[in-house]
Design an enzyme around this catalytic site. Structure first.
Site, PDB file in Angstrom:
ATOM      1  NE  ARG A  86      -3.597   2.413   2.230  1.00 33.15           N
ATOM      2  CZ  ARG A  86      -4.587   2.550   3.090  1.00 33.15           C
ATOM      3  NH1 ARG A  86      -5.055   1.494   3.715  1.00 33.15           N
ATOM      4  NH2 ARG A  86      -5.121   3.721   3.320  1.00 33.15           N
ATOM      5  NE  ARG A  95      -8.477   2.558   0.340  1.00 37.05           N
ATOM      6  CZ  ARG A  95      -8.300   3.260   1.450  1.00 37.05           C
ATOM      7  NH1 ARG A  95      -8.266   2.665   2.599  1.00 37.05           N
ATOM      8  NH2 ARG A  95      -8.179   4.559   1.393  1.00 37.05           N
ATOM      9  CG  ASP A  98      -8.407   0.401   4.926  1.00 32.68           C
ATOM     10  OD1 ASP A  98      -7.489   1.023   5.484  1.00 32.68           O
ATOM     11  OD2 ASP A  98      -9.591   0.773   4.952  1.00 32.68           O
ATOM     12  CG  ASP A 100      -9.646   0.980   9.327  1.00 33.34           C
ATOM     13  OD1 ASP A 100      -8.709   1.784   9.401  1.00 33.34           O
ATOM     14  OD2 ASP A 100     -10.418   0.923   8.353  1.00 33.34           O
TER      15      ASP A 100
HETATM   16  N1  PH2 Z   1     -17.313  -1.790   0.436  1.00 34.44           N
HETATM   17  C1  PH2 Z   1     -16.274  -1.087   0.888  1.00 34.44           C
HETATM   18  N2  PH2 Z   1     -16.166   0.207   0.556  1.00 34.44           N
HETATM   19  C2  PH2 Z   1     -15.101   0.920   1.016  1.00 34.44           C
HETATM   20  C3  PH2 Z   1     -14.127   0.311   1.840  1.00 34.44           C
HETATM   21  C4  PH2 Z   1     -14.280  -1.058   2.170  1.00 34.44           C
HETATM   22  O1  PH2 Z   1     -13.443  -1.657   2.904  1.00 34.44           O
HETATM   23  N3  PH2 Z   1     -15.356  -1.728   1.684  1.00 34.44           N
HETATM   24  N4  PH2 Z   1     -13.077   1.035   2.309  1.00 34.44           N
HETATM   25  C5  PH2 Z   1     -12.954   2.312   1.983  1.00 34.44           C
HETATM   26  C6  PH2 Z   1     -11.832   3.089   2.500  1.00 34.44           C
HETATM   27  O2  PH2 Z   1     -11.546   2.849   3.808  1.00 34.44           O
HETATM   28  C7  PH2 Z   1     -13.885   2.998   1.096  1.00 34.44           C
HETATM   29  N5  PH2 Z   1     -14.999   2.214   0.681  1.00 34.44           N
END
Ligand code: PH2
Length: 162
Positions: A86, A95, A98, A100
């Protein structure tokens, strides 16, 4: 002393070794074991992109115990994102990985770069769906509602569940 964390995992770009986003998420779920003891991993779901991202996502969640405090765990998760290739990009853009911190059994954490609970998780079906599969009874310390209640509230008529 170790703490329990709920971690959200997402990807919507291919990785040069792992391949499609769902395989990136699977590899990341395995890699989390390097940061603590993973006690539950959700199924990997496909979800439509929310926000500026273009491509469909693969999303999942994990519960882990870790010796790290929230900022140290966040730093380790950001390192893992970089190891997966990333690079800094648009806040809501595509990305490869991710990671979190959604919830922590210590309750709240508020720092300059980190808020726990994650400020937006209550509105994100792609977080609540997988999270509910592994920790439906975990309560948000701010609303005091369980993950299964928060998830039902997203998909059901509000008046019934207030
Ligand atoms: N469906 C979905 N949409 C997103 C996601 C994600 O993990 N799943 N993460 C994002 C940015 O954090 C933006 N949009």
């Amino acid at each position: 002393m170790s703490s329990a964390y709920l971690i959200a995992v997402g990807s919507n770009r291919r990785h040069h070794l792992y391949g499609r986003p769902r395989h990136v998420v699977r590899a990341a779920l395995e890699e989390l074991a390097a940061l603590g003891t993973v006690s539950a991993r959700s199924p990997i779901i496909a979800s439509a992109p929310m926000g500026a991202a273009q491509r469909r996502f693969a999303n999942a969640a994990a519960v882990m115990d870790s010796e790290y405090d929230p900022p140290a765990l966040l730093a380790a998760l950001k390192r893992m994102e970089r190891q997966f290739g990333r690079r800094p990009g648009r806040r809501w853009g595509d990305r490869v990985l991710d990671l979190d911190i959604v919830l922590w059994d210590g309750g709240y954490w508020k720092g300059s770069a980190l808020s726990v609970p994650h400020p937006d998780f209550r509105d994100r079906a792609f977080v609540l769906g997988p999270a509910c599969a592994i920790a439906p009874g975990w309560r948000d310390p701010i609303s005091n509602l369980s993950l299964s209640h928060l998830n039902a509230r997203l998909t059901s008529p509000r008046a019934l569940l207030r």
